[in-house]
Motif scaffolding. Structure first.
Motif, PDB file in Angstrom:
ATOM      1  N   ALA A  89      89.841 -35.993  72.241  1.00 44.17           N
ATOM      2  CA  ALA A  89      89.820 -34.887  71.543  1.00 44.17           C
ATOM      3  C   ALA A  89      88.550 -34.120  71.990  1.00 44.17           C
ATOM      4  O   ALA A  89      88.804 -32.802  72.376  1.00 44.17           O
ATOM      5  N   LEU A  90      87.402 -34.634  72.358  1.00 43.81           N
ATOM      6  CA  LEU A  90      85.925 -34.000  72.821  1.00 43.81           C
ATOM      7  C   LEU A  90      86.446 -33.414  74.089  1.00 43.81           C
ATOM      8  O   LEU A  90      86.136 -32.187  74.430  1.00 43.81           O
ATOM      9  N   ILE A  91      87.175 -34.199  75.002  1.00 37.88           N
ATOM     10  CA  ILE A  91      87.575 -33.715  76.284  1.00 37.88           C
ATOM     11  C   ILE A  91      88.316 -32.554  76.205  1.00 37.88           C
ATOM     12  O   ILE A  91      88.174 -31.703  76.964  1.00 37.88           O
ATOM     13  N   MET A  92      89.319 -32.463  75.494  1.00 30.93           N
ATOM     14  CA  MET A  92      90.129 -31.368  75.175  1.00 30.93           C
ATOM     15  C   MET A  92      89.503 -30.055  74.764  1.00 30.93           C
ATOM     16  O   MET A  92      89.713 -28.985  75.135  1.00 30.93           O
ATOM     17  N   LEU A  93      88.585 -30.419  73.757  1.00 33.57           N
ATOM     18  CA  LEU A  93      87.717 -29.193  73.463  1.00 33.57           C
ATOM     19  C   LEU A  93      86.786 -28.427  74.064  1.00 33.57           C
ATOM     20  O   LEU A  93      86.755 -27.428  74.418  1.00 33.57           O
ATOM     21  N   ILE A 114      82.839 -27.114  80.644  1.00 29.33           N
ATOM     22  CA  ILE A 114      83.567 -27.837  81.562  1.00 29.33           C
ATOM     23  C   ILE A 114      83.025 -28.774  82.269  1.00 29.33           C
ATOM     24  O   ILE A 114      83.628 -30.168  82.332  1.00 29.33           O
ATOM     25  N   PHE A 115      81.959 -28.766  82.383  1.00 31.46           N
ATOM     26  CA  PHE A 115      81.036 -30.043  82.857  1.00 31.46           C
ATOM     27  C   PHE A 115      80.821 -31.175  82.113  1.00 31.46           C
ATOM     28  O   PHE A 115      81.022 -32.141  82.477  1.00 31.46           O
ATOM     29  N   PHE A 116      80.759 -30.704  80.851  1.00 28.83           N
ATOM     30  CA  PHE A 116      80.431 -31.787  79.790  1.00 28.83           C
ATOM     31  C   PHE A 116      81.753 -32.278  79.608  1.00 28.83           C
ATOM     32  O   PHE A 116      81.898 -33.653  79.481  1.00 28.83           O
ATOM     33  N   GLY A 117      82.872 -31.625  79.628  1.00 31.75           N
ATOM     34  CA  GLY A 117      84.316 -32.574  79.253  1.00 31.75           C
ATOM     35  C   GLY A 117      84.639 -33.300  80.592  1.00 31.75           C
ATOM     36  O   GLY A 117      85.111 -34.245  80.412  1.00 31.75           O
ATOM     37  N   LEU A 118      84.364 -32.799  81.773  1.00 30.04           N
ATOM     38  CA  LEU A 118      84.792 -33.679  82.929  1.00 30.04           C
ATOM     39  C   LEU A 118      83.580 -34.963  83.197  1.00 30.04           C
ATOM     40  O   LEU A 118      84.054 -36.099  83.438  1.00 30.04           O
ATOM     41  N   THR A 119      82.475 -34.804  82.787  1.00 35.55           N
ATOM     42  CA  THR A 119      81.446 -36.029  82.600  1.00 35.55           C
ATOM     43  C   THR A 119      82.158 -37.000  81.792  1.00 35.55           C
ATOM     44  O   THR A 119      81.830 -37.996  81.952  1.00 35.55           O
ATOM     45  N   LEU A 120      82.570 -36.445  80.434  1.00 33.65           N
ATOM     46  CA  LEU A 120      82.926 -37.540  79.565  1.00 33.65           C
ATOM     47  C   LEU A 120      84.204 -38.341  80.058  1.00 33.65           C
ATOM     48  O   LEU A 120      84.370 -39.345  79.900  1.00 33.65           O
ATOM     49  N   LEU A 121      85.000 -37.451  80.457  1.00 30.81           N
ATOM     50  CA  LEU A 121      86.217 -38.046  81.202  1.00 30.81           C
ATOM     51  C   LEU A 121      85.819 -39.092  82.138  1.00 30.81           C
ATOM     52  O   LEU A 121      86.308 -39.896  82.302  1.00 30.81           O
ATOM     53  N   CYS A 122      84.902 -38.731  82.946  1.00 28.93           N
ATOM     54  CA  CYS A 122      84.568 -39.714  84.180  1.00 28.93           C
ATOM     55  C   CYS A 122      83.930 -41.039  83.501  1.00 28.93           C
ATOM     56  O   CYS A 122      83.973 -42.171  83.918  1.00 28.93           O
ATOM     57  N   TYR A 123      82.905 -40.702  82.527  1.00 31.19           N
ATOM     58  CA  TYR A 123      82.183 -41.889  81.964  1.00 31.19           C
ATOM     59  C   TYR A 123      83.258 -42.613  81.146  1.00 31.19           C
ATOM     60  O   TYR A 123      83.211 -43.983  81.073  1.00 31.19           O
ATOM     61  N   ILE A 139      78.227 -43.386  73.696  1.00 30.10           N
ATOM     62  CA  ILE A 139      78.248 -42.335  74.656  1.00 30.10           C
ATOM     63  C   ILE A 139      79.347 -41.045  73.925  1.00 30.10           C
ATOM     64  O   ILE A 139      78.802 -39.967  74.009  1.00 30.10           O
ATOM     65  N   THR A 140      80.388 -41.565  73.447  1.00 28.70           N
ATOM     66  CA  THR A 140      81.262 -40.508  72.813  1.00 28.70           C
ATOM     67  C   THR A 140      80.626 -39.941  71.641  1.00 28.70           C
ATOM     68  O   THR A 140      80.869 -38.568  71.680  1.00 28.70           O
ATOM     69  N   LEU A 141      80.110 -40.624  70.916  1.00 31.23           N
ATOM     70  CA  LEU A 141      79.203 -39.952  69.711  1.00 31.23           C
ATOM     71  C   LEU A 141      78.198 -39.076  70.012  1.00 31.23           C
ATOM     72  O   LEU A 141      77.866 -37.919  69.419  1.00 31.23           O
ATOM     73  N   LEU A 142      77.421 -39.238  71.276  1.00 31.31           N
ATOM     74  CA  LEU A 142      76.410 -38.491  71.830  1.00 31.31           C
ATOM     75  C   LEU A 142      77.027 -37.039  72.379  1.00 31.31           C
ATOM     76  O   LEU A 142      76.350 -36.148  72.321  1.00 31.31           O
ATOM     77  N   TYR A 143      78.138 -37.245  72.626  1.00 32.93           N
ATOM     78  CA  TYR A 143      78.622 -36.123  73.517  1.00 32.93           C
ATOM     79  C   TYR A 143      79.328 -35.292  72.275  1.00 32.93           C
ATOM     80  O   TYR A 143      79.323 -34.046  72.319  1.00 32.93           O
ATOM     81  N   CYS A 144      79.633 -35.795  71.280  1.00 35.46           N
ATOM     82  CA  CYS A 144      80.002 -35.219  70.157  1.00 35.46           C
ATOM     83  C   CYS A 144      78.949 -34.367  69.553  1.00 35.46           C
ATOM     84  O   CYS A 144      79.198 -32.984  69.064  1.00 35.46           O
ATOM     85  N   TRP A 145      77.706 -34.826  69.525  1.00 36.77           N
ATOM     86  CA  TRP A 145      76.697 -34.330  68.663  1.00 36.77           C
ATOM     87  C   TRP A 145      76.541 -33.055  70.076  1.00 36.77           C
ATOM     88  O   TRP A 145      76.142 -31.973  69.513  1.00 36.77           O
ATOM     89  N   ALA A 146      76.593 -33.459  71.015  1.00 41.95           N
ATOM     90  CA  ALA A 146      76.202 -32.276  72.239  1.00 41.95           C
ATOM     91  C   ALA A 146      77.099 -31.194  71.967  1.00 41.95           C
ATOM     92  O   ALA A 146      76.804 -29.923  72.169  1.00 41.95           O
ATOM     93  N   TRP A 147      78.655 -31.419  71.784  1.00 44.78           N
ATOM     94  CA  TRP A 147      79.200 -30.258  71.633  1.00 44.78           C
ATOM     95  C   TRP A 147      78.933 -29.492  70.541  1.00 44.78           C
ATOM     96  O   TRP A 147      78.948 -28.287  70.651  1.00 44.78           O
ATOM     97  N   PHE A 148      78.887 -30.108  69.453  1.00 42.52           N
ATOM     98  CA  PHE A 148      78.460 -29.153  68.059  1.00 42.52           C
ATOM     99  C   PHE A 148      76.951 -28.406  68.477  1.00 42.52           C
ATOM    100  O   PHE A 148      76.896 -27.321  68.235  1.00 42.52           O
ATOM    101  N   GLU A 149      75.921 -29.099  69.275  1.00 39.09           N
ATOM    102  CA  GLU A 149      74.891 -28.039  69.850  1.00 39.09           C
ATOM    103  C   GLU A 149      75.149 -27.056  70.518  1.00 39.09           C
ATOM    104  O   GLU A 149      74.692 -25.970  70.718  1.00 39.09           O
ATOM    105  N   VAL A 150      76.302 -27.398  71.626  1.00 35.13           N
ATOM    106  CA  VAL A 150      76.582 -26.462  72.513  1.00 35.13           C
ATOM    107  C   VAL A 150      77.435 -25.269  71.750  1.00 35.13           C
ATOM    108  O   VAL A 150      77.095 -23.970  72.250  1.00 35.13           O
ATOM    109  N   GLU A 151      78.282 -25.578  71.098  1.00 32.55           N
ATOM    110  CA  GLU A 151      79.098 -24.485  70.697  1.00 32.55           C
ATOM    111  C   GLU A 151      78.099 -23.508  69.668  1.00 32.55           C
ATOM    112  O   GLU A 151      78.235 -22.426  69.525  1.00 32.55           O
TER     113      GLU A 151
END
Length: 156
Positions: A89-93, A114-123, A139-151
């Motif tokens: 879901a985060l990769i899609m977003l 796009i960088f965050f999405g592709l790195t999460l896919l890679c990880y 790592i997924t929960l950290l990326y979720c937090w980062a998504w909220f911060e970025v948006e």
């Protein structure tokens, strides 16, 4: 790697669960962002986020027995949910909103997303295939937090 991605893409349940969760996260982010900017119509987005979150929970609770995701979720843990449902879901977003920003000619935020999405896919599905589930979940929960911060950070 191919087996996990193939299992998630061939399973309609996995796509439904990830898409419903992505919708819930998106509307939650929009609601928080609008309320933070003191646009009180943002309160209308909270029920939408709650609706999509409730439908996500309903579909997760009543997964069909013959679904490939049912075997994964039979040993339901927060880490399995984070790896197999939240991460896609985060990769899609990240990627979809990054492409949308490219179309709006906002290349800086598009590249970040796009960088965050592709790195999460890679990880999740390339580098971290043999990592412990709790490491991948964190790592997924950290990326979720980062998504909220970025948006929310790029909107203000």
């Amino acid at each position: 790697m191919e087996r996990n991605i193939e299992m998630m893409l061939s399973s309609n349940s996995a796509l439904y669960l990830s898409t419903l969760l992505a919708a819930a996260l998106f509307f939650l982010m929009v609601a928080i962002r609008e309320v933070k900017k003191e646009h009180y119509e943002g309160f209308m987005y909270f029920p939408l986020a709650l609706f999509f979150g409730a439908v996500h929970g309903f579909v997760l609770w009543y997964l069909p027995i013959d679904s490939p995701m049912a075997t994964v979720m039979a040993r339901f843990t927060v880490w399995n949910w984070a790896i197999y449902i939240l991460a896609p879901a985060l990769i899609m977003l990240f990627i979809v909103l990054g492409i949308f920003n490219f179309l709006r000619i906002d290349t800086r935020s598009a590249m970040v997303k796009i960088f965050f999405g592709l790195t999460l896919l890679c990880y999740m599905f390339m580098l971290g295939m043999d990592w412990a589930p709790d490491v991948k979940g964190i790592i997924t929960l950290l990326y979720c937090w980062a998504w909220f911060e970025v948006e929310i950070g790029m909107a203000t």
